[in-house]
Design a protein around this motif. Structure first.
Motif, PDB file in Angstrom:
ATOM      1  N   ARG A  43     -16.007  -8.353 -13.887  1.00 21.02           N
ATOM      2  CA  ARG A  43     -16.824  -8.627 -15.066  1.00 21.02           C
ATOM      3  C   ARG A  43     -17.297 -10.071 -15.106  1.00 21.02           C
ATOM      4  O   ARG A  43     -17.999 -10.481 -16.029  1.00 21.02           O
ATOM      5  CB  ARG A  43     -16.026  -8.332 -16.327  1.00 21.02           C
ATOM      6  CG  ARG A  43     -14.723  -9.072 -16.424  1.00 21.02           C
ATOM      7  CD  ARG A  43     -14.072  -8.885 -17.772  1.00 21.02           C
ATOM      8  NE  ARG A  43     -14.764  -9.603 -18.821  1.00 21.02           N
ATOM      9  CZ  ARG A  43     -14.203  -9.896 -20.008  1.00 21.02           C
ATOM     10  NH1 ARG A  43     -12.986  -9.495 -20.256  1.00 21.02           N
ATOM     11  NH2 ARG A  43     -14.874 -10.557 -20.913  1.00 21.02           N
ATOM     12  N   ASP A  78     -17.904 -15.681 -17.734  1.00 20.51           N
ATOM     13  CA  ASP A  78     -17.934 -14.400 -18.427  1.00 20.51           C
ATOM     14  C   ASP A  78     -19.301 -14.280 -19.095  1.00 20.51           C
ATOM     15  O   ASP A  78     -19.595 -15.023 -20.027  1.00 20.51           O
ATOM     16  CB  ASP A  78     -16.827 -14.349 -19.481  1.00 20.51           C
ATOM     17  CG  ASP A  78     -16.700 -12.980 -20.134  1.00 20.51           C
ATOM     18  OD1 ASP A  78     -17.733 -12.289 -20.258  1.00 20.51           O
ATOM     19  OD2 ASP A  78     -15.587 -12.608 -20.540  1.00 20.51           O
ATOM     20  N   VAL A  80     -20.474 -12.254 -21.108  1.00 15.10           N
ATOM     21  CA  VAL A  80     -20.444 -11.749 -22.482  1.00 15.10           C
ATOM     22  C   VAL A  80     -20.040 -12.861 -23.450  1.00 15.10           C
ATOM     23  O   VAL A  80     -20.735 -13.146 -24.424  1.00 15.10           O
ATOM     24  CB  VAL A  80     -19.486 -10.554 -22.613  1.00 15.10           C
ATOM     25  CG1 VAL A  80     -19.396 -10.092 -24.068  1.00 15.10           C
ATOM     26  CG2 VAL A  80     -19.939  -9.419 -21.707  1.00 15.10           C
ATOM     27  N   THR A  81     -18.913 -13.513 -23.178  1.00 15.50           N
ATOM     28  CA  THR A  81     -18.409 -14.549 -24.089  1.00 15.50           C
ATOM     29  C   THR A  81     -18.953 -15.935 -23.758  1.00 15.50           C
ATOM     30  O   THR A  81     -18.784 -16.865 -24.541  1.00 15.50           O
ATOM     31  CB  THR A  81     -16.881 -14.611 -24.038  1.00 15.50           C
ATOM     32  OG1 THR A  81     -16.467 -15.020 -22.719  1.00 15.50           O
ATOM     33  CG2 THR A  81     -16.274 -13.255 -24.352  1.00 15.50           C
ATOM     34  N   LYS A  82     -19.579 -16.067 -22.559  1.00 12.90           N
ATOM     35  CA  LYS A  82     -20.119 -17.352 -22.087  1.00 12.90           C
ATOM     36  C   LYS A  82     -19.030 -18.392 -21.816  1.00 12.90           C
ATOM     37  O   LYS A  82     -19.303 -19.578 -21.717  1.00 12.90           O
ATOM     38  CB  LYS A  82     -21.137 -17.929 -23.084  1.00 12.90           C
ATOM     39  CG  LYS A  82     -22.279 -16.987 -23.412  1.00 12.90           C
ATOM     40  CD  LYS A  82     -23.049 -16.561 -22.172  1.00 12.90           C
ATOM     41  CE  LYS A  82     -24.202 -15.636 -22.517  1.00 12.90           C
ATOM     42  NZ  LYS A  82     -24.926 -15.145 -21.302  1.00 12.90           N
ATOM     43  N   THR A  83     -17.781 -17.947 -21.724  1.00 11.58           N
ATOM     44  CA  THR A  83     -16.696 -18.854 -21.346  1.00 11.58           C
ATOM     45  C   THR A  83     -16.637 -18.944 -19.821  1.00 11.58           C
ATOM     46  O   THR A  83     -17.171 -18.089 -19.120  1.00 11.58           O
ATOM     47  CB  THR A  83     -15.350 -18.367 -21.898  1.00 11.58           C
ATOM     48  OG1 THR A  83     -15.133 -17.014 -21.465  1.00 11.58           O
ATOM     49  CG2 THR A  83     -15.335 -18.423 -23.415  1.00 11.58           C
ATOM     50  N   ASP A 105     -11.339 -22.340 -20.029  1.00  9.96           N
ATOM     51  CA  ASP A 105     -10.965 -21.723 -21.289  1.00  9.96           C
ATOM     52  C   ASP A 105      -9.768 -20.832 -20.968  1.00  9.96           C
ATOM     53  O   ASP A 105      -9.794 -20.067 -19.991  1.00  9.96           O
ATOM     54  CB  ASP A 105     -12.138 -20.887 -21.826  1.00  9.96           C
ATOM     55  CG  ASP A 105     -11.826 -20.240 -23.167  1.00  9.96           C
ATOM     56  OD1 ASP A 105     -10.913 -19.393 -23.220  1.00  9.96           O
ATOM     57  OD2 ASP A 105     -12.502 -20.563 -24.149  1.00  9.96           O
ATOM     58  N   ARG A 107      -8.712 -18.155 -21.967  1.00  9.10           N
ATOM     59  CA  ARG A 107      -8.955 -16.711 -21.895  1.00  9.10           C
ATOM     60  C   ARG A 107      -9.453 -16.277 -20.523  1.00  9.10           C
ATOM     61  O   ARG A 107      -9.450 -15.089 -20.207  1.00  9.10           O
ATOM     62  CB  ARG A 107      -9.983 -16.317 -22.963  1.00  9.10           C
ATOM     63  CG  ARG A 107      -9.496 -16.467 -24.394  1.00  9.10           C
ATOM     64  CD  ARG A 107     -10.618 -16.267 -25.371  1.00  9.10           C
ATOM     65  NE  ARG A 107     -11.632 -17.325 -25.289  1.00  9.10           N
ATOM     66  CZ  ARG A 107     -12.752 -17.363 -26.005  1.00  9.10           C
ATOM     67  NH1 ARG A 107     -13.020 -16.379 -26.837  1.00  9.10           N
ATOM     68  NH2 ARG A 107     -13.603 -18.369 -25.879  1.00  9.10           N
ATOM     69  N   MET A 108      -9.884 -17.243 -19.701  1.00  7.66           N
ATOM     70  CA  MET A 108     -10.418 -16.905 -18.382  1.00  7.66           C
ATOM     71  C   MET A 108      -9.335 -16.677 -17.338  1.00  7.66           C
ATOM     72  O   MET A 108      -9.608 -16.133 -16.267  1.00  7.66           O
ATOM     73  CB  MET A 108     -11.340 -18.021 -17.897  1.00  7.66           C
ATOM     74  CG  MET A 108     -12.658 -18.101 -18.627  1.00  7.66           C
ATOM     75  SD  MET A 108     -13.717 -16.655 -18.322  1.00  7.66           S
ATOM     76  CE  MET A 108     -14.043 -16.824 -16.558  1.00  7.66           C
ATOM     77  N   THR A 110      -7.303 -14.606 -16.266  1.00  8.61           N
ATOM     78  CA  THR A 110      -6.867 -13.220 -16.153  1.00  8.61           C
ATOM     79  C   THR A 110      -6.358 -12.963 -14.737  1.00  8.61           C
ATOM     80  O   THR A 110      -6.564 -13.764 -13.823  1.00  8.61           O
ATOM     81  CB  THR A 110      -8.035 -12.269 -16.448  1.00  8.61           C
ATOM     82  OG1 THR A 110      -9.039 -12.454 -15.439  1.00  8.61           O
ATOM     83  CG2 THR A 110      -8.640 -12.560 -17.818  1.00  8.61           C
TER      84      THR A 110
END
Length: 205
Positions: A43, A78, A80-83, A105, A107-108, A110
């Protein structure tokens, strides 16, 4: 230039590659068929062609670091979130080790991104060891390092400045849990120890 060269070998081919842009351009060209230059990874979008001045500024602002010799980088975005996550590898040594700096970030980080990041560094760049240095009292960065599979290896006194120590985290290709076992090369044989046995004329029979 051979497509089988490692990061260390690419940098050793020509002194003109010691510049940040020159080294990265040579490495990015070699990796284009593997990860880009702008290819999707699950993604996330992958980018190898970020401007060196922008990369240096991101490291200065978000990590308080400078780009070292032989630097190359990759960025995960990403859509979608632009992060995003920016990873810079620099200062390789002749033993296949280099330092990695990650600006991200949270959240990245993963599993899929960590897996692709390790594949890029170990399989793409041909490194055998990666070292990450975090501020000694930065527990959040330490937690991220552990999640990525790095082992704490010690403290570098005054690394960032006088009184500002660094925690040193390391990972070798043989201890990386994110790579397929079939992709990991056999460990080089240890250098045999010198023969210190006495000459045969001195051995008692």
């Amino acid at each position: 230039m051979s497509e089988d060269l490692t990061l260390v070998e690419i940098l050793g081919e020509d002194d003109t590659l010691s510049s940040v842009a020159g080294a990265h351009d040579a490495i990015a060209a070699r990796l284009a068929s593997i990860v880009g230059p702008d290819r999707s990874s699950g993604r996330f979008d992958l980018h190898l062609n970020d401007d060196p001045a922008w990369v240096a500024e991101m490291l200065r602002i978000h990590a308080g670091r400078s780009v070292g010799v032989g630097a190359t980088w990759i960025r995960f975005v990403d859509p979608v979130t632009k992060t995003g996550l920016l990873s810079v590898v620099h200062c390789p040594n002749p033993f296949g080790e280099a330092e990695m700096i990650v600006v991200s970030d949270g959240r990245m980080l993963t599993r899929s991104v960590i897996r692709d990041l390790c594949s890029w560094a170990f399989l793409g760049l041909g490194l055998l060891r990666i070292v990450v240095r975090t501020h000694a009292h930065d527990t959040v960065a330490a937690d991220y390092a552990r999640r990525m599979g790095f082992d704490f290896e010690g403290t570098a006194r005054d690394f960032f400045s006088q009184g500002y120590d660094a925690s040193v985290w390391g990972m070798s290709i043989w201890r990386c849990r994110w790579l397929p076992r079939s992709k990991i090369p056999a460990s080089p044989m240890a250098i045999p120890a010198a023969d210190v046995s006495p000459p045969s004329s001195l051995v008692r029979h």
